[in-house]
Design a protein around this motif. Structure first.
Motif, PDB file in Angstrom:
ATOM      1  N   ARG A  51       0.836  -1.207   0.000  1.00 56.17           N
ATOM      2  CA  ARG A  51       0.000   0.000   0.000  1.00 56.17           C
ATOM      3  C   ARG A  51       0.868   1.253   0.000  1.00 56.17           C
ATOM      4  NH1 ARG A  51      -4.911  -2.326   3.959  1.00 56.17           N
ATOM      5  NH2 ARG A  51      -5.486  -3.949   2.458  1.00 56.17           N
ATOM      6  N   ILE A  52       1.993   1.204   0.687  1.00 58.20           N
ATOM      7  CA  ILE A  52       2.940   2.314   0.611  1.00 58.20           C
ATOM      8  C   ILE A  52       3.447   2.461  -0.823  1.00 58.20           C
ATOM      9  CG2 ILE A  52       5.273   3.045   1.266  1.00 58.20           C
ATOM     10  CD1 ILE A  52       4.700   1.946   4.068  1.00 58.20           C
ATOM     11  N   GLU A  53       3.748   1.340  -1.463  1.00 55.50           N
ATOM     12  CA  GLU A  53       4.224   1.373  -2.848  1.00 55.50           C
ATOM     13  C   GLU A  53       3.204   2.037  -3.768  1.00 55.50           C
ATOM     14  OE1 GLU A  53       5.370  -1.766  -6.452  1.00 55.50           O
ATOM     15  OE2 GLU A  53       5.270  -2.484  -4.382  1.00 55.50           O
ATOM     16  N   GLY A  54       1.938   1.674  -3.616  1.00 57.02           N
ATOM     17  CA  GLY A  54       0.890   2.274  -4.453  1.00 57.02           C
ATOM     18  C   GLY A  54       0.717   3.754  -4.180  1.00 57.02           C
ATOM     19  N   HIS A  55       0.810   4.132  -2.912  1.00 56.99           N
ATOM     20  CA  HIS A  55       0.705   5.541  -2.507  1.00 56.99           C
ATOM     21  C   HIS A  55       1.823   6.358  -3.161  1.00 56.99           C
ATOM     22  CE1 HIS A  55      -0.492   8.829   0.096  1.00 56.99           C
ATOM     23  NE2 HIS A  55       0.705   8.879   0.679  1.00 56.99           N
ATOM     24  N   LEU A  56       3.038   5.853  -3.055  1.00 52.56           N
ATOM     25  CA  LEU A  56       4.189   6.549  -3.633  1.00 52.56           C
ATOM     26  C   LEU A  56       4.132   6.578  -5.153  1.00 52.56           C
ATOM     27  CD1 LEU A  56       7.062   5.149  -1.372  1.00 52.56           C
ATOM     28  CD2 LEU A  56       5.998   7.406  -1.260  1.00 52.56           C
ATOM     29  N   LYS A  57       3.615   5.519  -5.731  1.00 56.24           N
ATOM     30  CA  LYS A  57       3.530   5.441  -7.191  1.00 56.24           C
ATOM     31  C   LYS A  57       2.677   6.569  -7.745  1.00 56.24           C
ATOM     32  CE  LYS A  57       2.146   2.335 -10.963  1.00 56.24           C
ATOM     33  NZ  LYS A  57       1.533   1.017 -11.295  1.00 56.24           N
ATOM     34  N   TYR A  58       1.552   6.856  -7.085  1.00 59.98           N
ATOM     35  CA  TYR A  58       0.697   7.930  -7.593  1.00 59.98           C
ATOM     36  C   TYR A  58       1.385   9.280  -7.467  1.00 59.98           C
ATOM     37  CZ  TYR A  58      -3.273  10.639  -8.969  1.00 59.98           C
ATOM     38  OH  TYR A  58      -4.081  11.507  -9.666  1.00 59.98           O
ATOM     39  N   TYR A  59       2.034   9.534  -6.342  1.00 59.70           N
ATOM     40  CA  TYR A  59       2.791  10.780  -6.185  1.00 59.70           C
ATOM     41  C   TYR A  59       3.816  10.921  -7.302  1.00 59.70           C
ATOM     42  CZ  TYR A  59       1.245  12.488  -1.593  1.00 59.70           C
ATOM     43  OH  TYR A  59       0.520  13.029  -0.554  1.00 59.70           O
ATOM     44  N   SER A  60       4.530   9.825  -7.571  1.00 60.52           N
ATOM     45  CA  SER A  60       5.579   9.858  -8.591  1.00 60.52           C
ATOM     46  C   SER A  60       5.006  10.188  -9.958  1.00 60.52           C
ATOM     47  CB  SER A  60       6.306   8.512  -8.630  1.00 60.52           C
ATOM     48  OG  SER A  60       7.261   8.472  -9.664  1.00 60.52           O
ATOM     49  N   GLU A  61       3.889   9.571 -10.299  1.00 64.96           N
ATOM     50  CA  GLU A  61       3.281   9.813 -11.606  1.00 64.96           C
ATOM     51  C   GLU A  61       2.774  11.246 -11.737  1.00 64.96           C
ATOM     52  OE1 GLU A  61       0.350   6.910 -12.572  1.00 64.96           O
ATOM     53  OE2 GLU A  61       1.787   5.242 -12.588  1.00 64.96           O
ATOM     54  N   GLN A  62       2.408  11.846 -10.618  1.00 65.96           N
ATOM     55  CA  GLN A  62       1.946  13.238 -10.634  1.00 65.96           C
ATOM     56  C   GLN A  62       3.101  14.227 -10.497  1.00 65.96           C
ATOM     57  OE1 GLN A  62      -1.350  13.853 -11.324  1.00 65.96           O
ATOM     58  NE2 GLN A  62      -1.247  11.636 -11.594  1.00 65.96           N
ATOM     59  N   LYS A  63       4.325  13.664 -10.394  1.00 61.83           N
ATOM     60  CA  LYS A  63       5.521  14.507 -10.215  1.00 61.83           C
ATOM     61  C   LYS A  63       5.364  15.447  -9.016  1.00 61.83           C
ATOM     62  CE  LYS A  63       7.040  14.278 -15.048  1.00 61.83           C
ATOM     63  NZ  LYS A  63       6.180  13.132 -15.371  1.00 61.83           N
ATOM     64  N   THR A  64       4.822  14.873  -7.947  1.00 62.25           N
ATOM     65  CA  THR A  64       4.605  15.606  -6.703  1.00 62.25           C
ATOM     66  C   THR A  64       5.480  15.005  -5.612  1.00 62.25           C
ATOM     67  OG1 THR A  64       2.312  16.064  -7.325  1.00 62.25           O
ATOM     68  CG2 THR A  64       2.883  16.309  -4.993  1.00 62.25           C
ATOM     69  N   ALA A  65       6.198  15.829  -4.900  1.00 63.84           N
ATOM     70  CA  ALA A  65       7.096  15.346  -3.851  1.00 63.84           C
ATOM     71  C   ALA A  65       6.290  14.804  -2.673  1.00 63.84           C
ATOM     72  CB  ALA A  65       8.015  16.469  -3.387  1.00 63.84           C
ATOM     73  N   VAL A  66       6.777  13.720  -2.101  1.00 62.26           N
ATOM     74  CA  VAL A  66       6.154  13.126  -0.918  1.00 62.26           C
ATOM     75  C   VAL A  66       6.867  13.646   0.326  1.00 62.26           C
ATOM     76  CG1 VAL A  66       5.660  10.990   0.310  1.00 62.26           C
ATOM     77  CG2 VAL A  66       5.566  11.033  -2.180  1.00 62.26           C
ATOM     78  N   ASN A  67       6.099  14.103   1.282  1.00 67.64           N
ATOM     79  CA  ASN A  67       6.666  14.533   2.550  1.00 67.64           C
ATOM     80  C   ASN A  67       6.425  13.436   3.587  1.00 67.64           C
ATOM     81  OD1 ASN A  67       7.511  15.740   4.876  1.00 67.64           O
ATOM     82  ND2 ASN A  67       6.229  17.558   4.704  1.00 67.64           N
TER      83      ASN A  67
END
Length: 200
Positions: A51-67
């Protein structure tokens, strides 16, 4: 049927990567990018790691930094042997302090329904509310016959998982050949726990 990476055994379960991706996408679509990913410790727990992987994947595709500082991944009271009144109270305090110390958070992605309930208690304790102050998406909120469920929730196809697992296990026992791995999609049920913060 349990799944362990690398073992040649049949498995049927939830596509947790896509499930968390879908939940994150829904929050983004409502303007939420400062999301608190809330879970028990993920180490050696494949469902949470996925679930962390999926969460990060969407951020990455949106080119949005994860805090990652917004995350809270040390919830204890939903771990089976840690489910005590004392740990529940400690978790509520932990969530309360985390939200007070990270005021940019607008939404919570809770990997379990019980964590969403803990978050709800913590939010109430600081005089805030869902969804006015914090939006919440969780996994597996109980489905009811009420027309308007409170929590927006990702639901696993538990009945189908059970049926498929039985058939695959029987085939494995009889023929010792079935090494199929099946990952089922999830459904997102819209509730009342997410508010759009997109500019009008």
């Amino acid at each position: 049927m349990l799944f362990r990476s690398g073992l040649s055994v049949p498995f049927v379960g939830t596509d947790n990567v896509t499930a968390a991706y879908k939940a994150t996408e829904y929050l983004f679509s409502n303007g939420h990018t400062n999301i608190c990913f809330m879970s028990p410790p993920p180490k050696n727990t494949s469902a949470i790691e996925e679930r962390i992987e999926g969460h990060l994947k969407y951020y990455s595709e949106q080119k949005t930094a994860v805090n990652n500082d917004l995350w809270l991944t040390d919830i204890q009271s939903t771990i089976p042997d840690q489910n005590t009144k004392s740990n529940i109270e400690k978790d509520i305090i932990r969530i309360k302090e985390h939200l007070e110390n990270n005021r940019s958070i607008t939404a919570i992605l809770a990997v379990e329904y019980q964590i969403a309930l803990l978050a709800s208690r913590a939010i109430q304790s600081i005089g805030k509310s869902i969804p006015e102050d914090f939006s919440v998406v969780c996994f597996d909120a109980p489905r009811t016959l009420l027309p308007d469920p409170f929590f927006t929730s990702i639901h696993q196809k538990e009945y189908e998982i059970g049926n498929r697992a039985f058939v695959m296990l029987l085939d494995f026992i009889l023929n010792n050949e079935n090494e199929e791995k099946v990952f089922l999609d999830t459904e997102l049920d819209n509730g009342s726990s997410v508010r759009s913060i997109l500019p009008r």
